[in-house]
Scaffold this motif. Structure first.
Motif, mmCIF file in Angstrom:
data_model
loop_
_atom_site.group_PDB
_atom_site.id
_atom_site.type_symbol
_atom_site.label_atom_id
_atom_site.label_comp_id
_atom_site.label_asym_id
_atom_site.label_seq_id
_atom_site.Cartn_x
_atom_site.Cartn_y
_atom_site.Cartn_z
ATOM 1 N N LYS A 127 0.905 -1.328 -0.006
ATOM 2 C CA LYS A 127 -0.088 -0.197 -0.130
ATOM 3 C C LYS A 127 0.866 1.129 0.095
ATOM 4 C CE LYS A 127 -4.158 1.606 0.368
ATOM 5 N NZ LYS A 127 -5.159 1.049 -0.737
ATOM 6 N N GLY A 128 1.943 1.254 0.950
ATOM 7 C CA GLY A 128 2.766 2.310 1.006
ATOM 8 C C GLY A 128 3.552 2.462 -0.466
ATOM 9 N N ALA A 129 4.025 1.244 -1.024
ATOM 10 C CA ALA A 129 4.500 1.708 -2.393
ATOM 11 C C ALA A 129 3.652 2.081 -3.651
ATOM 12 C CB ALA A 129 5.168 0.183 -2.920
ATOM 13 N N GLY A 130 2.531 1.621 -3.244
ATOM 14 C CA GLY A 130 1.632 2.253 -4.285
ATOM 15 C C GLY A 130 1.122 3.740 -4.249
ATOM 16 N N LEU A 131 1.218 4.374 -2.976
ATOM 17 C CA LEU A 131 1.230 5.730 -2.486
ATOM 18 C C LEU A 131 2.142 6.696 -3.130
ATOM 19 C CD1 LEU A 131 -0.480 5.708 0.771
ATOM 20 C CD2 LEU A 131 -1.591 5.924 -1.158
ATOM 21 N N LEU A 132 3.661 6.006 -3.283
ATOM 22 C CA LEU A 132 4.780 6.534 -3.834
ATOM 23 C C LEU A 132 5.116 6.289 -4.938
ATOM 24 C CD1 LEU A 132 6.925 5.958 -0.413
ATOM 25 C CD2 LEU A 132 5.643 8.048 -1.123
ATOM 26 N N SER A 133 4.072 5.521 -5.734
ATOM 27 C CA SER A 133 4.315 5.134 -7.158
ATOM 28 C C SER A 133 4.560 6.549 -8.001
ATOM 29 C CB SER A 133 3.375 4.074 -7.710
ATOM 30 O OG SER A 133 2.060 4.951 -7.608
ATOM 31 N N TRP A 134 3.855 7.634 -7.866
ATOM 32 C CA TRP A 134 4.011 8.753 -8.446
ATOM 33 C C TRP A 134 5.488 9.445 -8.701
ATOM 34 C CZ3 TRP A 134 5.923 13.108 -6.181
ATOM 35 C CH2 TRP A 134 6.057 13.265 -4.866
ATOM 36 N N ILE A 135 6.328 8.875 -7.637
ATOM 37 C CA ILE A 135 7.580 9.288 -7.846
ATOM 38 C C ILE A 135 8.264 9.130 -9.018
ATOM 39 C CG2 ILE A 135 10.067 9.366 -6.654
ATOM 40 C CD1 ILE A 135 8.480 9.436 -3.980
ATOM 41 N N GLN A 136 8.065 7.774 -9.367
ATOM 42 C CA GLN A 136 8.810 7.060 -10.352
ATOM 43 C C GLN A 136 7.912 7.259 -11.727
ATOM 44 O OE1 GLN A 136 9.437 2.802 -9.782
ATOM 45 N NE2 GLN A 136 10.831 2.554 -11.731
ATOM 46 N N SER A 137 7.971 8.367 -12.331
ATOM 47 C CA SER A 137 7.239 8.643 -13.418
ATOM 48 C C SER A 137 7.814 8.318 -14.893
ATOM 49 C CB SER A 137 7.009 10.267 -13.538
ATOM 50 O OG SER A 137 8.063 10.869 -13.764
ATOM 51 N N GLY A 138 9.157 8.257 -14.984
ATOM 52 C CA GLY A 138 9.856 7.898 -16.092
ATOM 53 C C GLY A 138 10.292 8.969 -16.870
ATOM 54 N N ARG A 139 10.055 10.268 -16.143
ATOM 55 C CA ARG A 139 10.633 11.326 -16.927
ATOM 56 C C ARG A 139 11.818 11.997 -16.451
ATOM 57 N NH1 ARG A 139 4.874 14.278 -15.320
ATOM 58 N NH2 ARG A 139 3.410 13.166 -17.019
ATOM 59 N N VAL A 140 12.845 12.162 -17.237
ATOM 60 C CA VAL A 140 14.171 12.432 -16.893
ATOM 61 C C VAL A 140 14.216 13.687 -16.412
ATOM 62 C CG1 VAL A 140 16.329 12.859 -17.581
ATOM 63 C CG2 VAL A 140 14.821 10.837 -18.799
ATOM 64 N N ASN A 141 13.641 14.559 -16.702
ATOM 65 C CA ASN A 141 13.493 16.215 -16.126
ATOM 66 C C ASN A 141 13.115 16.152 -14.799
ATOM 67 O OD1 ASN A 141 14.321 17.002 -18.814
ATOM 68 N ND2 ASN A 141 12.152 17.800 -19.380
ATOM 69 N N GLN A 142 12.150 15.173 -14.450
ATOM 70 C CA GLN A 142 11.784 15.017 -12.943
ATOM 71 C C GLN A 142 12.936 14.750 -12.252
ATOM 72 O OE1 GLN A 142 7.930 13.336 -12.806
ATOM 73 N NE2 GLN A 142 8.135 12.999 -10.502
ATOM 74 N N TYR A 143 13.530 13.251 -12.557
ATOM 75 C CA TYR A 143 14.548 12.995 -12.055
ATOM 76 C C TYR A 143 15.684 13.843 -11.736
ATOM 77 C CZ TYR A 143 12.311 8.622 -12.928
ATOM 78 O OH TYR A 143 11.161 7.516 -13.188
ATOM 79 N N VAL A 144 16.135 14.809 -12.788
ATOM 80 C CA VAL A 144 16.994 15.889 -12.594
ATOM 81 C C VAL A 144 16.665 16.824 -11.459
ATOM 82 C CG1 VAL A 144 18.292 17.568 -13.707
ATOM 83 C CG2 VAL A 144 17.821 15.413 -14.905
ATOM 84 N N ALA A 145 15.390 17.203 -11.685
ATOM 85 C CA ALA A 145 14.698 17.948 -10.410
ATOM 86 C C ALA A 145 14.853 17.533 -9.126
ATOM 87 C CB ALA A 145 13.161 18.367 -10.747
ATOM 88 N N TYR A 146 14.727 15.914 -8.922
ATOM 89 C CA TYR A 146 14.880 15.614 -7.498
ATOM 90 C C TYR A 146 16.551 15.754 -7.060
ATOM 91 C CZ TYR A 146 10.530 12.881 -8.364
ATOM 92 O OH TYR A 146 9.333 12.538 -8.853
ATOM 93 N N MET A 147 17.310 15.463 -8.209
ATOM 94 C CA MET A 147 18.635 15.808 -7.749
ATOM 95 C C MET A 147 19.010 17.055 -7.162
ATOM 96 S SD MET A 147 20.706 13.030 -10.067
ATOM 97 C CE MET A 147 20.090 13.434 -11.713
ATOM 98 N N LEU A 148 18.677 18.103 -8.046
ATOM 99 C CA LEU A 148 18.753 19.473 -7.851
ATOM 100 C C LEU A 148 18.330 19.751 -6.424
ATOM 101 C CD1 LEU A 148 18.301 21.015 -11.511
ATOM 102 C CD2 LEU A 148 20.317 20.696 -10.266
ATOM 103 N N LEU A 149 17.171 19.404 -6.335
ATOM 104 C CA LEU A 149 16.301 19.683 -4.937
ATOM 105 C C LEU A 149 17.296 18.969 -3.779
ATOM 106 C CD1 LEU A 149 12.882 19.247 -5.744
ATOM 107 C CD2 LEU A 149 13.921 21.364 -5.105
ATOM 108 N N LEU A 150 17.618 18.102 -3.939
ATOM 109 C CA LEU A 150 18.615 17.265 -2.915
ATOM 110 C C LEU A 150 19.930 17.963 -2.605
ATOM 111 C CD1 LEU A 150 19.006 14.878 -0.969
ATOM 112 C CD2 LEU A 150 19.829 13.640 -3.026
ATOM 113 N N LEU A 151 20.509 18.406 -3.726
ATOM 114 C CA LEU A 151 21.556 19.135 -3.694
ATOM 115 C C LEU A 151 21.709 20.485 -3.012
ATOM 116 C CD1 LEU A 151 24.737 19.579 -4.340
ATOM 117 C CD2 LEU A 151 24.100 20.481 -6.609
ATOM 118 N N ALA A 152 20.331 21.174 -3.275
ATOM 119 C CA ALA A 152 20.158 22.346 -2.619
ATOM 120 C C ALA A 152 19.714 22.301 -1.011
ATOM 121 C CB ALA A 152 18.799 23.059 -3.482
ATOM 122 N N GLY A 153 19.270 21.188 -0.934
ATOM 123 C CA GLY A 153 18.901 20.920 0.548
ATOM 124 C C GLY A 153 20.285 20.739 1.411
ATOM 125 N N ALA A 154 21.162 19.873 0.604
ATOM 126 C CA ALA A 154 22.538 19.508 1.303
ATOM 127 C C ALA A 154 23.241 20.983 1.564
ATOM 128 C CB ALA A 154 23.514 18.680 0.538
#
Length: 701
Positions: free
Chosen positions: A668-695
């Motif tokens: 159930k938890g994996a299903g709720l988080l499935s939106w994170i894995q969209s298959g879009r490269v731009n979205q994954y790059v945005a994740y990394m930029l947000l993580l870097l900014a947070g660090a």
């Protein structure tokens, strides 16, 4: 040679056995080289342990120096040497057996890989027992877990095998996370990772920290030993693993889980509150009774043996819990008695459960089956395997003169001595645990009568059982050695108990060997009945320091397993003589076997395992709560019933209320988080930029 030298030779031989798997080409040669190296390594390890025990304990090797973690030490003491010797013995039995057993895998699987992993696992187990600090222990523990997983899934072409191995890995790593949390708490509040430093600083630990470490360690090691409700991985993993690997899991890794409990819960913290011991008593009693109840319902031989290991874990926990309760009450002699009992039962369980799993492996090797209802009649074609399995069954059922009888009798006596405690609550808990263990012992006899009767007696129910042939010489020797050990541990406890006094004193703060094993011939006034029955005749023949095991007080109870070995055959001979004298002449007539009034008998008409277990199912139906499926088959035209299919499924409370809801929540938890894995490269790059900014923000802040 020194103990260090023997252990270095042991390490070199084991590593050589693993490395040679890269150059050995033939399957048979790989089995001989790898298992031969394992046999030699275990013998060298035994020599090293004996030498170290005679020379005294101390630091004998600093494996590495890691500045953040300190020195990784191998520091043996009496407790670790005991489990090291036990590991070496069990490894010797299994390795000899494997010389023949692994031959069946040669055409289908990579036995060279098995041999390499097997020898490296041996070193991980040795380091786990000899570790002198938490980091070394944890590293070896994790290597042991990973290699155990790889050996469990050795027959990887079977999907059920890989599923069972993954379940084991998930459970084990969950336990490891809990252990890491406990070890970090000890490091923060004591400033040490080494056992000696932690023990010295334990008195200054806050009560909340001690309690948290106790709970985390109990759950972390509880996964490995199979306490309720963490034993769910046992049946699938033990059934899926090759029989020699299942023997390692039950005889060695489970014992090392007990060692971890002893070290982290009883040794390092020092004085403990009363509720720790009560929790172990309650958990142990529940683990014992539930383990044997569900073992009785199993028709798969290795699954049944795995659940029987759960039952024996409960018995060991009860002994450790009693030791903690007595130690808290200042009764150090009784605490030592309980600790000796728990350690003795750990040794006994490792020996007879290894024997039983090897016997199950011999049966599977000869028939290709594990289901008891598909076997039968093996006593005719496999007489040696039948004899060895019977010895293991008598031992685990706690029948004299075998080893299980001694340690279970001592466990019950330990609980009966609770009247010495000043408080009512621990006396009530120990009395209730004693009642549950007595019921457990009776059910264990029923369980192994079912196992022996269904598997080995009667007629073969399937062609595979009818075609079975006796195990090879190495397999027979690998079973014969633990069978002899079961007898020796059962009739010579007076030689074993004094050797357990030192390790038990580490856990209990006192000793009890002198009270348990008095000098029977030097105190004839206390044992006049036994002396009258032959003590004078056997003076100097029976092993010193006596032939009687007495729990703390000769006036309370005493038993002599050594005398039982002599008395039991004499009683049988006396009964046979009386029957011969007063029974009159007997006449034997032979006729055809018949069933239901007809002169025919089909093997399918024999009793099955269900015939043994069904009365228990009826009595404990509220616990089992079986699910019964009936499928009725009717004739298509006249609607007459042709047949009724009956299927019964039993799920343990742990599976019903813990594992299935946990899996559902995970999905159930994996299903709720499935939106994170969209298959879009731009979205994954945005994740990394947000993580870097947070660090960066965290670093600047």
């Amino acid at each position: 040679m020194t103990g260090q030298t023997w252990l270095l030779i042991m390490t070199a031989v084991s590593l050589l056995g693993a490395l040679l798997m890269a150059v050995v080409t033939g399957g048979r040669a790989a089995v001989v080289v790898s298992m031969g190296a394992a046999v030699l390594a275990s013998l060298f390890g035994l020599a090293g342990a004996v030498t170290l025990a005679l020379a005294g304990s101390g630091v004998f090797l600093a494996a590495a120096v890691l500045p953040p973690l300190g020195t990784l030490l191998l520091r043996p003491d009496g407790l670790s040497l005991l489990f090291f010797v036990l590991t070496m013995l069990i490894w010797l039995f299994i390795s000899i057996f494997s010389l023949d057993y692994l031959q069946k895998f040669i055409p289908r699987y990579n036995v060279r890989g098995f041999g390499a992993l097997y020898n490296i696992l041996f070193l991980a187990l040795a380091v786990t027992t000899l570790a002198g600090d938490l980091v070394t222990f944890l590293i070896a523990w994790e290597v042991m877990t990973a290699l155990s997983y790889l050996l469990i899934v050795f027959e990887h072409r079977n999907p059920e095998t890989t599923k069972a191995g993954f379940f084991m890995l998930v459970m084990s790593e969950t336990g490891s996370v809990l252990l890491i949390a406990a070890f970090i708490m000890l490091r923060i509040h004591t400033g040490h990772f080494d056992f000696a430093g932690i023990a010295a600083a334990a008195a200054s630990l806050p009560a909340a920290v001690k309690n948290a470490v106790f709970i985390l360690a109990l759950l972390g090691f509880g996964v490995k030993v199979g306490i309720v409700p963490l034993y769910g991985w046992f049946p699938p993993a033990y059934a899926a693993a090759p029989a020699n690997v299942a023997a390692v899991l039950s005889g060695v890794t489970l014992s090392l889980g007990v060692y971890g409990l002893c070290r982290v819960i009883l040794d390092l913290p020092g004085a403990a509150p009363l509720w720790w011991g009560l929790v172990l008593l309650v958990l142990g009693a529940l683990t014992a009774i539930l383990g044997i109840l569900y073992a009785l319902m199993e028709q798969n031989l290795k699954r049944m043996l795995s659940l029987s290991s759960v039952e024996n874990t409960g018995l060991i926990l009860v002994g450790l819990g009693a030791a903690m309760v007595y130690r808290t009450g200042g009764l150090y002699v009784l605490a030592a008695l309980a600790a000796i009992t728990a350690l003795y039962h750990t040794i006994n369980h490792a020996v007879y459960k290894t024997l039983l799993f090897l016997g199950a492996g011999a049966v599977e090797f000869a028939t290709g089956r594990q289901d008891m209802d598909g076997l039968g009649g093996l006593s005719r074609t496999m007489p040696y395997t039948t004899l060895f399995f019977l010895v293991g069954s008598l031992s685990i059922a706690a029948l004299p003169p075998f080893n299980g009888f001694v340690s279970e009798w001592l466990t019950l006596q330990t609980l009966l001595l609770s009247f010495h405690l000043p408080d009512v609550l621990p006396r009530v808990v120990m009395a209730a645990a004693g009642v549950i263990l007595a019921l457990t012992a009776a059910l264990a006899i029923t369980c192994f009568v079912k196992a022996c009767g269904t598997t080995f007696l009667g007629r073969a129910r399937r062609p595979e059982a009818a075609r079975a042939r006796e195990a090879g010489p190495c397999m027979k020797l690998g079973m014969a050695l633990p069978a002899v050990a079961c007898l020796l541990l059962g009739v010579l406890p007076t030689l074993v108990i004094p050797r357990l006094n030192g390790p038990a004193s580490i856990l209990a703060g006192g000793t009890a060997a002198q009270q348990m094993v008095p000098a029977v011939f030097s105190q004839p006034e206390k044992f006049k009945d036994l002396v009258m029955l032959g003590g004078g005749f056997l003076r100097g023949i029976l092993p010193a320091p006596g032939a009687v095991v007495v729990p703390t007080d000769p006036g309370f109870s005493s038993i002599s397993p050594t005398y039982l070995l002599v008395a039991l055959p004499l009683m049988l001979l006396l009964g046979a003589a009386l029957a011969r004298i007063f029974g009159g002449r007997t006449v034997q007539e032979k006729g055809p076997v018949w069933a239901g009034g007809e002169e025919r008998f089909d093997p399918a008409q024999q009793y099955t395992g269900t015939a043994y277990s069904n009365p228990v199912l009826v009595l404990f139906g509220s616990i089992y709560r079986p699910r019964v499926d009936l499928v009725r088959h009717y004739h298509a035209q006249n609607n007459f019933r042709l047949a009724t299919g009956y299927q019964r499924q039993i799920y343990s409370p742990a599976e019903r209320y813990l594992y299935r809801p946990a899996v559902w929540l995970l999905y159930k938890g994996a299903g709720l988080l499935s939106w994170i894995q969209s298959g879009r490269v731009n979205q994954y790059v945005a994740y990394m930029l947000l993580l870097l900014a947070g660090a960066l923000i965290y670093a600047v802040w």
